[in-house]
Each structure stands twice: as structure tokens, then as C-alpha cells.
Design a protein around this motif. Sequence first.
Motif, PDB file in Angstrom:
ATOM      1  N   ALA A 192       0.830  -1.203   0.000  1.00 31.92           N
ATOM      2  CA  ALA A 192       0.000   0.000   0.000  1.00 31.92           C
ATOM      3  C   ALA A 192       0.863   1.252   0.000  1.00 31.92           C
ATOM      4  N   ILE A 193       1.950   1.235   0.766  1.00 37.08           N
ATOM      5  CA  ILE A 193       2.862   2.386   0.792  1.00 37.08           C
ATOM      6  C   ILE A 193       3.518   2.564  -0.567  1.00 37.08           C
ATOM      7  N   GLY A 194       3.925   1.451  -1.185  1.00 40.32           N
ATOM      8  CA  GLY A 194       4.545   1.535  -2.517  1.00 40.32           C
ATOM      9  C   GLY A 194       3.582   2.082  -3.565  1.00 40.32           C
ATOM     10  N   GLU A 195       2.334   1.613  -3.533  1.00 40.12           N
ATOM     11  CA  GLU A 195       1.332   2.110  -4.484  1.00 40.12           C
ATOM     12  C   GLU A 195       1.069   3.595  -4.288  1.00 40.12           C
ATOM     13  N   ARG A 200       1.655   6.509  -7.087  1.00 37.74           N
ATOM     14  CA  ARG A 200       0.611   7.467  -7.482  1.00 37.74           C
ATOM     15  C   ARG A 200       1.110   8.899  -7.327  1.00 37.74           C
ATOM     16  N   GLU A 201       1.796   9.169  -6.236  1.00 37.28           N
ATOM     17  CA  GLU A 201       2.307  10.523  -6.003  1.00 37.28           C
ATOM     18  C   GLU A 201       3.377  10.874  -7.030  1.00 37.28           C
ATOM     19  N   ALA A 202       4.213   9.909  -7.389  1.00 38.35           N
ATOM     20  CA  ALA A 202       5.249  10.160  -8.391  1.00 38.35           C
ATOM     21  C   ALA A 202       4.615  10.458  -9.749  1.00 38.35           C
ATOM     22  N   ARG A 203       3.566   9.680 -10.113  1.00 36.47           N
ATOM     23  CA  ARG A 203       2.867   9.949 -11.383  1.00 36.47           C
ATOM     24  C   ARG A 203       2.237  11.329 -11.374  1.00 36.47           C
ATOM     25  N   ARG A 204       1.650  11.681 -10.255  1.00 35.08           N
ATOM     26  CA  ARG A 204       1.008  12.996 -10.134  1.00 35.08           C
ATOM     27  C   ARG A 204       2.054  14.105 -10.283  1.00 35.08           C
TER      28      ARG A 204
END
Length: 122
Positions: free
Chosen positions: A69-72, A76-80
Amino acid sequence: MLCDDIARLLPATVGGGVAVDLPVQRHIETCLRCQAELARYRRMLRGLQLLRTRYLEPAPGLLAQTLAAIGEAGEREARRAVLSGRRLAYVGAIGGAAVAAGAAATAGLVHRARRRPVGVTG
């Protein structure tokens, strides 16, 4: 004494940190409301002490699920962040192109204005 005054003293007395004065003790002995409040504090204290001694075994796979969950969330934050960076680059490129086009148009108008012959009437 009023029950509200006694209620403020009860948490400290239940833990054994404060000695109870004689008037407070007499009030508690005769007041059902304060007796019930004292019983609630004692029950809560026993429950908290039980929590200290219990060890809860984590569910199998909990660590793996937490790390996933932390990795996902990190992905997501990196993509954003990448998308925000791209948007900023696009806006900058469009703005730069608009400034360049404006400068070219202004240069063309200035160049035309200089090439026109000035008519002399006589």
C-alpha cells in the motif's frame, strides 16, 4: 460539595495519586451518581491495564500488505508529480511560443515601417 466538584477529583483518586479528603469521601458514600462515576473510572482503569499485558498477533501478510500500500501510494504521487511537471512544461512552451510569435510580429512591423519610403511633396 457538588457532584461536579467531586467528578473533577475522581480521576486522580482512582489512580491512587491523590488522597481523598473526608468530606469528599462522605459525599461519595452517600451519592449514587458519584459512586457510579467512580465505578466507571475503576472499570476503565482495569481495561487499560489489561491492554498493557495483551499482545495482539498481527494478521498473516499484514506487513506485505502495508508495504504494498505504501509503494502504491508512492507511485501514485510520483505519477502525479510527473504530470504536474509536464503540464508546467507545456504551459511554459506555449507561453514561450506566444512570446516568440509576438516578438516576430513586432519585428516584422518595425521592419516594414522602416522600408517604406517617405513621400516628399513639393
